[in-house]
Scaffold this motif. Structure first.
Motif, short mmCIF file in Angstrom:
data_model
loop_
_atom_site.label_atom_id
_atom_site.label_comp_id
_atom_site.label_asym_id
_atom_site.label_seq_id
_atom_site.Cartn_x
_atom_site.Cartn_y
_atom_site.Cartn_z
N PRO A 20 0.82 -1.21 0.00
CA PRO A 20 0.00 0.00 0.00
C PRO A 20 0.86 1.27 0.00
CG PRO A 20 0.21 -0.79 2.22
CD PRO A 20 0.93 -1.79 1.33
N PRO A 21 0.24 2.37 -0.36
CA PRO A 21 0.94 3.65 -0.20
C PRO A 21 0.96 4.05 1.28
CG PRO A 21 -1.29 4.02 -0.99
CD PRO A 21 -1.09 2.53 -0.95
N THR A 22 1.79 5.02 1.61
CA THR A 22 1.74 5.63 2.94
C THR A 22 1.13 7.01 2.79
OG1 THR A 22 3.99 6.46 2.71
CG2 THR A 22 3.72 4.34 3.83
N PHE A 23 0.56 7.49 3.87
CA PHE A 23 -0.14 8.77 3.86
C PHE A 23 0.40 9.64 4.98
CE2 PHE A 23 -2.83 5.49 2.12
CZ PHE A 23 -3.47 6.09 1.05
N THR A 24 0.36 10.95 4.80
CA THR A 24 0.77 11.86 5.86
C THR A 24 -0.34 12.01 6.90
OG1 THR A 24 0.03 13.76 4.56
CG2 THR A 24 2.36 13.15 4.39
N ALA A 25 -1.55 11.69 6.53
CA ALA A 25 -2.71 11.78 7.44
C ALA A 25 -2.61 10.69 8.52
CB ALA A 25 -4.00 11.61 6.65
N SER A 26 -3.32 10.91 9.62
CA SER A 26 -3.41 9.88 10.66
C SER A 26 -4.29 8.74 10.17
CB SER A 26 -4.02 10.48 11.93
OG SER A 26 -5.40 10.80 11.70
N ALA A 27 -4.24 7.62 10.87
CA ALA A 27 -5.07 6.47 10.50
C ALA A 27 -6.55 6.83 10.57
CB ALA A 27 -4.75 5.28 11.39
N SER A 28 -6.95 7.64 11.54
CA SER A 28 -8.37 8.02 11.63
C SER A 28 -8.78 8.91 10.47
CB SER A 28 -8.70 8.66 12.98
OG SER A 28 -7.99 9.85 13.14
N GLN A 29 -7.90 9.82 10.05
CA GLN A 29 -8.20 10.66 8.89
C GLN A 29 -8.23 9.82 7.61
OE1 GLN A 29 -4.87 13.27 9.60
NE2 GLN A 29 -6.22 14.98 10.19
N LEU A 30 -7.27 8.90 7.50
CA LEU A 30 -7.25 7.99 6.36
C LEU A 30 -8.52 7.16 6.31
CD1 LEU A 30 -5.96 6.46 3.99
CD2 LEU A 30 -4.66 5.12 5.68
N GLY A 31 -8.94 6.64 7.45
CA GLY A 31 -10.15 5.84 7.52
C GLY A 31 -11.38 6.62 7.07
N ALA A 32 -11.49 7.86 7.52
CA ALA A 32 -12.64 8.69 7.13
C ALA A 32 -12.64 8.95 5.63
CB ALA A 32 -12.62 10.01 7.90
N ALA A 33 -11.47 9.23 5.07
CA ALA A 33 -11.38 9.49 3.62
C ALA A 33 -11.68 8.23 2.82
CB ALA A 33 -9.99 10.02 3.27
N PHE A 34 -11.11 7.10 3.23
CA PHE A 34 -11.35 5.85 2.52
C PHE A 34 -12.82 5.46 2.61
CE2 PHE A 34 -11.53 1.34 1.81
CZ PHE A 34 -10.58 1.09 0.82
N ASP A 35 -13.41 5.62 3.78
CA ASP A 35 -14.82 5.28 3.97
C ASP A 35 -15.72 6.13 3.07
OD1 ASP A 35 -16.81 3.71 5.63
OD2 ASP A 35 -17.47 5.75 6.07
N ALA A 36 -15.41 7.40 2.93
CA ALA A 36 -16.20 8.27 2.05
C ALA A 36 -16.10 7.80 0.60
CB ALA A 36 -15.72 9.72 2.18
N VAL A 37 -14.91 7.38 0.20
CA VAL A 37 -14.73 6.86 -1.17
C VAL A 37 -15.51 5.56 -1.35
CG1 VAL A 37 -13.04 5.84 -2.75
CG2 VAL A 37 -12.51 7.98 -1.55
N ALA A 38 -15.33 4.63 -0.44
CA ALA A 38 -16.00 3.33 -0.56
C ALA A 38 -17.52 3.48 -0.56
CB ALA A 38 -15.56 2.39 0.57
N MET A 39 -18.04 4.24 0.40
CA MET A 39 -19.49 4.40 0.51
C MET A 39 -20.07 5.25 -0.62
SD MET A 39 -20.26 2.41 2.92
CE MET A 39 -21.99 2.82 3.08
N GLY A 40 -19.21 5.99 -1.30
CA GLY A 40 -19.64 6.77 -2.46
C GLY A 40 -19.75 5.95 -3.73
N ASP A 41 -19.20 4.74 -3.70
CA ASP A 41 -19.29 3.85 -4.85
C ASP A 41 -20.68 3.20 -4.87
OD1 ASP A 41 -18.31 2.65 -7.15
OD2 ASP A 41 -16.61 1.69 -6.16
N GLU A 42 -21.04 2.64 -5.99
CA GLU A 42 -22.38 2.05 -6.13
C GLU A 42 -22.48 0.71 -5.41
OE1 GLU A 42 -22.57 1.83 -10.42
OE2 GLU A 42 -23.74 3.70 -10.47
N ARG A 43 -23.65 0.45 -4.84
CA ARG A 43 -24.03 -0.85 -4.27
C ARG A 43 -23.05 -1.31 -3.17
NH1 ARG A 43 -23.96 -0.70 -9.42
NH2 ARG A 43 -22.12 -2.01 -9.60
N VAL A 44 -22.64 -0.39 -2.32
CA VAL A 44 -21.71 -0.69 -1.22
C VAL A 44 -22.44 -0.53 0.10
CG1 VAL A 44 -19.59 0.00 -0.03
CG2 VAL A 44 -19.68 0.01 -2.53
N ALA A 45 -22.21 -1.46 1.01
CA ALA A 45 -22.75 -1.39 2.37
C ALA A 45 -21.68 -1.90 3.33
CB ALA A 45 -24.01 -2.23 2.49
#
Length: 164
Positions: free
Chosen positions: A67-92
């Motif tokens: 995986p890549p590394t991020f300058t953000a904290s794990a909680s910030q990364l989690g929030a960003a990733f979750d927004a991306v995943a939940m923004g995709d179609e047919r995801v729960a």
């Protein structure tokens, strides 16, 4: 002619039955909510995983990546990733949450509603920043036409852009 019509009707009935069975199948968290840092390789080849180099998984040369590394904290990364995943179609969400640092999503295919499960763990790095582990796999079949790999790459790319 009647035999051809009967054959088509039987095929349609079988297709409808399969789709109903797939849609009604439960997304059991005890089965699908796994830790991508330690999960075993599936017996079928329809999966893709991204894990840090120090992970204890049995690496597969074609299905594991770093995986890549991020300058953000794990909680910030989690929030960003979750927004991306939940923004995709047919995801729960099947279990967990990005806020907890470990979440499993299900994404269903458009036509037949076949489920793919994506387990993610967000990790703070000792020297600052964060990374993640992602394990995406199909529930049914043998071949996924790289759907799992493409999903992981798409979600990671969108997460990186979101955090930029």
């Amino acid at each position: 002619m009647i035999i051809a019509i009967a054959a088509v009707l039987v095929a349609v009935a079988i297709g409808v039955g399969i789709r109903l069975g797939v849609v009604k199948a439960k997304d059991d968290p005890a089965v699908w909510h796994v830790d991508p840092l330690t999960s075993a390789n599936p017996k079928t080849p329809n999966w893709h995983r991204v894990v840090p180099a120090d992970s204890t998984v049995d690496r597969h040369p074609d299905r594991d990546a770093h995986p890549p590394t991020f300058t953000a904290s794990a909680s910030q990364l989690g929030a960003a990733f979750d927004a991306v995943a939940m923004g995709d179609e047919r995801v729960a969400v099947v279990a967990g949450s990005a806020a907890e640092g470990h979440v499993t999503y299900v994404q269903r295919s458009k036509l037949m509603q076949f489920p793919d499960y994506v387990s993610v763990r967000f990790v703070d790095l000792p020297d600052g920043g964060s990374t993640l582990a992602v394990f995406s796999r199909a529930r049914y079949g043998q071949k996924d036409f790289d759907v799992n790999k493409k999903r992981v790459e798409r979600w990671l790319d969108a997460t990186q852009k979101r955090l930029a």
